[in-house]
Design a protein around this motif. Structure first.
Motif, mmCIF file in Angstrom:
data_model
loop_
_atom_site.group_PDB
_atom_site.id
_atom_site.type_symbol
_atom_site.label_atom_id
_atom_site.label_comp_id
_atom_site.label_asym_id
_atom_site.label_seq_id
_atom_site.Cartn_x
_atom_site.Cartn_y
_atom_site.Cartn_z
ATOM 1 N N ASN A 1 0.725 -1.106 0.072
ATOM 2 C CA ASN A 1 0.044 0.020 -0.040
ATOM 3 C C ASN A 1 0.770 1.335 0.034
ATOM 4 O OD1 ASN A 1 -1.787 2.278 0.944
ATOM 5 N ND2 ASN A 1 -2.985 0.713 1.202
ATOM 6 N N ASN B 1 1.336 4.243 -3.086
ATOM 7 C CA ASN B 1 0.966 5.430 -2.936
ATOM 8 C C ASN B 1 2.218 6.051 -3.563
ATOM 9 O OD1 ASN B 1 -1.346 5.205 -1.736
ATOM 10 N ND2 ASN B 1 -0.997 5.644 0.111
ATOM 11 N N ALA B 2 3.622 5.905 -3.384
ATOM 12 C CA ALA B 2 4.920 6.288 -3.706
ATOM 13 C C ALA B 2 4.904 6.315 -5.013
ATOM 14 C CB ALA B 2 5.986 5.518 -3.138
ATOM 15 N N LYS C 1 2.060 5.903 -7.101
ATOM 16 C CA LYS C 1 0.859 6.731 -7.754
ATOM 17 C C LYS C 1 1.361 8.229 -7.547
ATOM 18 C CE LYS C 1 -2.505 4.952 -5.255
ATOM 19 N NZ LYS C 1 -3.946 4.655 -4.799
ATOM 20 N N TYR C 2 1.727 8.747 -6.508
ATOM 21 C CA TYR C 2 1.772 10.322 -6.458
ATOM 22 C C TYR C 2 3.024 10.770 -6.491
ATOM 23 C CZ TYR C 2 -2.716 9.084 -4.337
ATOM 24 O OH TYR C 2 -3.981 8.839 -3.973
ATOM 25 N N ILE D 1 4.882 14.116 -5.373
ATOM 26 C CA ILE D 1 4.096 15.579 -5.392
ATOM 27 C C ILE D 1 4.150 15.955 -3.914
ATOM 28 C CG2 ILE D 1 2.652 14.947 -7.275
ATOM 29 C CD1 ILE D 1 0.284 14.363 -5.497
ATOM 30 N N GLY D 2 4.238 15.231 -3.038
ATOM 31 C CA GLY D 2 4.017 15.560 -1.717
ATOM 32 C C GLY D 2 2.651 15.929 -0.887
ATOM 33 N N ILE E 1 -4.340 12.776 6.988
ATOM 34 C CA ILE E 1 -4.302 12.185 6.006
ATOM 35 C C ILE E 1 -4.490 10.522 6.312
ATOM 36 C CG2 ILE E 1 -1.677 11.377 6.217
ATOM 37 C CD1 ILE E 1 -3.122 13.027 3.342
ATOM 38 N N TYR F 1 -10.106 10.483 3.681
ATOM 39 C CA TYR F 1 -9.445 11.945 3.640
ATOM 40 C C TYR F 1 -8.361 11.601 2.277
ATOM 41 C CZ TYR F 1 -7.674 16.410 4.291
ATOM 42 O OH TYR F 1 -7.476 17.753 4.201
ATOM 43 N N VAL G 1 -5.795 14.359 -0.201
ATOM 44 C CA VAL G 1 -5.627 15.669 -0.901
ATOM 45 C C VAL G 1 -6.287 16.074 -2.146
ATOM 46 C CG1 VAL G 1 -3.731 17.293 -1.413
ATOM 47 C CG2 VAL G 1 -3.397 15.349 0.349
ATOM 48 N N ASP G 2 -6.320 15.181 -2.936
ATOM 49 C CA ASP G 2 -6.909 15.407 -4.372
ATOM 50 C C ASP G 2 -7.796 14.441 -4.597
ATOM 51 O OD1 ASP G 2 -7.451 15.943 -6.851
ATOM 52 O OD2 ASP G 2 -5.405 16.601 -7.451
ATOM 53 N N SER H 1 -6.892 11.171 -7.086
ATOM 54 C CA SER H 1 -7.129 9.499 -6.265
ATOM 55 C C SER H 1 -7.877 8.675 -6.882
ATOM 56 C CB SER H 1 -7.320 9.716 -4.739
ATOM 57 O OG SER H 1 -7.886 8.561 -4.317
ATOM 58 N N GLY I 1 -9.099 5.805 -0.868
ATOM 59 C CA GLY I 1 -8.783 6.891 0.233
ATOM 60 C C GLY I 1 -9.136 6.137 1.591
ATOM 61 N N GLY J 1 -6.763 3.533 1.872
ATOM 62 C CA GLY J 1 -5.651 2.806 2.374
ATOM 63 C C GLY J 1 -4.565 2.963 3.463
ATOM 64 N N LEU J 2 -4.495 4.231 3.741
ATOM 65 C CA LEU J 2 -3.631 4.787 4.906
ATOM 66 C C LEU J 2 -4.435 4.282 6.179
ATOM 67 C CD1 LEU J 2 -1.921 8.171 3.485
ATOM 68 C CD2 LEU J 2 -0.749 5.901 4.004
ATOM 69 N N THR K 1 7.744 12.779 0.083
ATOM 70 C CA THR K 1 6.970 12.198 1.064
ATOM 71 C C THR K 1 8.061 11.065 1.841
ATOM 72 O OG1 THR K 1 4.809 12.645 0.213
ATOM 73 C CG2 THR K 1 4.972 10.947 2.000
HETATM 74 P P1 ADP Z 1 -5.587 6.828 -1.722
HETATM 75 O O1 ADP Z 1 -6.718 5.491 -2.219
HETATM 76 O O2 ADP Z 1 -6.612 8.037 -2.151
HETATM 77 O O3 ADP Z 1 -4.565 6.739 -2.324
HETATM 78 P P2 ADP Z 1 -4.743 6.374 0.884
HETATM 79 O O4 ADP Z 1 -5.585 6.282 2.102
HETATM 80 O O5 ADP Z 1 -3.673 5.297 0.448
HETATM 81 O O6 ADP Z 1 -5.934 6.551 -0.174
HETATM 82 O O7 ADP Z 1 -4.061 8.007 0.922
HETATM 83 C C1 ADP Z 1 -4.833 9.157 1.305
HETATM 84 C C2 ADP Z 1 -4.351 10.258 0.555
HETATM 85 O O8 ADP Z 1 -3.195 10.792 1.075
HETATM 86 C C3 ADP Z 1 -4.077 9.951 -0.914
HETATM 87 O O9 ADP Z 1 -5.470 10.354 -1.771
HETATM 88 C C4 ADP Z 1 -3.102 11.299 -1.272
HETATM 89 O O10 ADP Z 1 -3.779 12.599 -1.481
HETATM 90 C C5 ADP Z 1 -2.162 11.203 -0.151
HETATM 91 N N1 ADP Z 1 -1.173 10.425 -0.126
HETATM 92 C C6 ADP Z 1 -0.760 9.138 0.353
HETATM 93 N N2 ADP Z 1 0.537 8.685 -0.016
HETATM 94 C C7 ADP Z 1 1.074 9.980 -0.703
HETATM 95 C C8 ADP Z 1 2.448 9.965 -1.238
HETATM 96 N N3 ADP Z 1 3.330 9.056 -0.823
HETATM 97 N N4 ADP Z 1 2.836 11.122 -1.856
HETATM 98 C C9 ADP Z 1 1.665 12.085 -1.929
HETATM 99 N N5 ADP Z 1 0.658 11.877 -1.262
HETATM 100 C C10 ADP Z 1 0.375 10.727 -0.662
#
Ligand code: ADP
Length: 264
Positions: A158, A162-163, A165-166, A195-196, A205, A210, A212-213, A217, A224, A226-227, A251
């Motif tokens: 996961n 994310n690393a 994807k973003y 992108i941070g 987060i 929750y 960011v965008d 996502s 939303g 995963g974390l 990040t």
């Molecule tokens: P998602 O399914 O949207 O990826 P997550 O719970 O995994 O859901 O992450 C929540 C949000 O945190 C993401 O939508 C993104 O905005 C931000 N995020 C998570 N990991 C990163 C990352 N490595 N770099 C930038 N933004 C991140």
């Protein structure tokens, strides 16, 4: 904090002053609000793909699309929207298992270095597509731990996804293994230069849904959740997860886990 006030009157109803009541909103009220918000989010997240499935199938059923190629495109959308719903339901079920304390960790001996190799291999195709490379910095520190290997794999996949994807194309994702804050812990650190996350979003987060965008996502297939699942997995092992990030620069996710879950 809730604030109520009322005039303070004497026996002849003359106003003598004002009485203020400052009330701390109780924990249960906060929980109730969170529950309501969660249900609203779930409904919305399920409704969006459902609306799209419905409108595409209706169009197809009405025979409005003759072109077979177009029909296929429509079916493709229906299929991927159904996949999104499955992912969402899978994640919701997983969270609900954590909430009801029905998660039973299956502890086993895990070679963490090997597990990191395995996760990177599983994500290689996705990383390659965007030209990302994983940098393995964990060769000189060997960790064997007594944890739930499947859950830790899920957590790592996961965070690593994310690393991927973003981050914009052709980025480096560094995976490191380090000594922990005490002798009984070790740290897995995953750093991207993507992108941070803006500072204002950072403390929210880990909340369910929750993002960011939202659009970004969704487009990338995210739920939303995963974390929030990652946090549950880490905490069920008695560990900690922490995110540092600089918007526009990258990040860093630090996962602190015990060598032996039993000794937490
Ligand atoms: P998602 O399914 O949207 O990826 P997550 O719970 O995994 O859901 O992450 C929540 C949000 O945190 C993401 O939508 C993104 O905005 C931000 N995020 C998570 N990991 C990163 C990352 N490595 N770099 C930038 N933004 C991140």
């Amino acid at each position: 904090l809730k604030v109520n006030f009322a005039p303070f009157l004497d026996e002849s109803s003359n106003k003598m002053g004002v009485v203020f009541v400052l009330q701390d909103i109780t924990e249960s009220e906060k929980l109730e609000n969170m529950r309501r918000e969660f249900v609203a989010n779930v409904s919305h997240e399920l409704k969006t793909p459902l609306t799209s499935i419905k409108s595409y199938t209706e169009t197809l059923l009405e025979g409005g699309v003759d072109d077979p190629e177009m029909q296929n495109t429509f079916l493709g959308v229906v299929n991927s929207e159904a996949d999104r719903m499955s992912r969402l339901v899978r994640d919701l079920l997983e969270l609900s298992n954590f909430d009801s304390d029905t998660v039973q960790l299956k502890l086993n001996k895990v070679d963490i270095n090997q597990l990191l190799d395995q996760c990177i291999l599983k994500l290689k195709a996705t990383a390659d597509q965007k030209g990302h490379v994983f940098i393995k910095r964990y060769h000189d520190y060997q960790v064997n731990a007594n944890l739930d290997g499947d859950k830790i794999e899920q957590l790592l996949l996961n965070i690593m996804s994310n690393a991927i994807k973003y981050s914009d194309a052709k980025s480096e994702i560094v995976v490191d293994l380090r000594e922990g804050h005490t002798e009984t812990f070790f740290d897995i650190v995953i750093t991207d230069n993507g992108i941070g996350i803006p500072e204002t979003d950072l403390n929210r987060i880990f909340e369910r849904f929750y993002r960011v965008d939202k659009a970004r996502s969704r487009e990338l297939g995210g739920t939303g959740l995963g974390l929030s699942i990652a946090k549950e997995i880490v905490e069920s092992h008695g560990g900690l997860i922490h995110i540092d990030s600089e918007y526009g620069f990258g990040t860093k996710v630090t996962i602190s886990l015990p060598f032996d879950r039993k000794n937490v």
